[in-house]
Design a protein around this motif. Structure first.
Motif, PDB file in Angstrom:
ATOM      1  N   GLY A 194      -3.500   7.543 -15.495  1.00 45.51           N
ATOM      2  CA  GLY A 194      -2.324   7.851 -14.695  1.00 45.51           C
ATOM      3  C   GLY A 194      -2.387   7.297 -13.282  1.00 45.51           C
ATOM      4  N   LEU A 195      -3.374   6.474 -12.987  1.00 45.27           N
ATOM      5  CA  LEU A 195      -3.501   5.862 -11.661  1.00 45.27           C
ATOM      6  C   LEU A 195      -2.870   4.474 -11.724  1.00 45.27           C
ATOM      7  CD1 LEU A 195      -7.155   7.029 -11.053  1.00 45.27           C
ATOM      8  CD2 LEU A 195      -5.085   7.988 -10.021  1.00 45.27           C
ATOM      9  N   ASN A 196      -1.549   4.458 -11.644  1.00 50.11           N
ATOM     10  CA  ASN A 196      -0.771   3.245 -11.884  1.00 50.11           C
ATOM     11  C   ASN A 196      -0.629   2.337 -10.672  1.00 50.11           C
ATOM     12  OD1 ASN A 196       0.033   3.927 -14.647  1.00 50.11           O
ATOM     13  ND2 ASN A 196       1.084   5.624 -13.659  1.00 50.11           N
ATOM     14  N   LEU A 197      -1.012   2.821  -9.492  1.00 48.10           N
ATOM     15  CA  LEU A 197      -0.810   2.064  -8.265  1.00 48.10           C
ATOM     16  C   LEU A 197      -2.158   1.802  -7.585  1.00 48.10           C
ATOM     17  CD1 LEU A 197       1.265   0.930  -6.192  1.00 48.10           C
ATOM     18  CD2 LEU A 197       1.231   3.194  -5.113  1.00 48.10           C
ATOM     19  N   THR A 198      -2.409   0.541  -7.274  1.00 48.87           N
ATOM     20  CA  THR A 198      -3.591   0.165  -6.494  1.00 48.87           C
ATOM     21  C   THR A 198      -3.096  -0.440  -5.195  1.00 48.87           C
ATOM     22  OG1 THR A 198      -4.880  -0.276  -8.491  1.00 48.87           O
ATOM     23  CG2 THR A 198      -5.695  -1.234  -6.431  1.00 48.87           C
ATOM     24  N   VAL A 199      -3.660   0.045  -4.079  1.00 49.17           N
ATOM     25  CA  VAL A 199      -3.213  -0.376  -2.755  1.00 49.17           C
ATOM     26  C   VAL A 199      -4.424  -0.788  -1.925  1.00 49.17           C
ATOM     27  CG1 VAL A 199      -1.947   0.316  -0.679  1.00 49.17           C
ATOM     28  CG2 VAL A 199      -1.355   1.342  -2.895  1.00 49.17           C
TER      29      VAL A 199
END
Length: 153
Positions: free
Chosen positions: A64-69
């Motif tokens: 569920g960790l769909n965003l990497t910044v």
């Protein structure tokens, strides 16, 4: 240690980077050693600190960790006390999976994973609330093309 290891050690390390689950027998077979010789070499590599342990890579999207910044931070503060506070605050945020002090236009770079933009915003708000920062610039990734590649040995 760099100058002390040979091609067999390099082969061992390459094989372990590809698959750390290999048994000693499988590893020995891959690099052309007896199981005892393989064990001795591995023991030396561990004792030297070159091998730091074993980990498992997880798929962030399936978690569920769909965003990497990538978060770039510039500060006006460079005192030891400020740095210690900053390190503690950043290290306390479990979504920050990589954290570097860098040279160039920014002072620090963080790699953050989050469920979505709202979750990232909560992490961002927590970061700027706890520590006095000059500039924070965030770059959202669209695709991981090469992530956690093996070290070139």
């Amino acid at each position: 240690m760099k100058e002390k290891f040979d091609q067999i050690d390099r082969s061992l390390l390459r094989a372990l980077q590809r698959d750390a689950r290999l048994s000693q027998r499988e590893l020995a077979d891959q690099v052309g050693l007896s199981q005892n010789a393989c064990w001795r070499r591995l023991k030396t590599l561990y004792e030297s600190g070159l091998i730091e342990g074993h980990t498992v890579r997880l798929d962030p999207v399936q978690l569920g960790l769909n965003l990497t910044v990538f978060v770039m931070v510039r500060t006006r503060h460079h005192s030891r006390d400020w740095l210690e506070t900053f390190r503690q605050e950043v290290s306390s945020i479990s979504n920050v999976i990589d954290f570097y002090r860098i040279a160039g236009d920014y002072d620090y770079m963080l790699k953050v994973v989050a469920e979505d933009m709202n979750a990232f915003d909560r992490i961002y708000q927590r970061l700027i609330e706890k520590v006095d920062l000059d500039t924070v610039t965030s770059y959202m990734t669209m695709e991981a093309i090469a992530d956690s590649r093996p070290l070139p040995i």
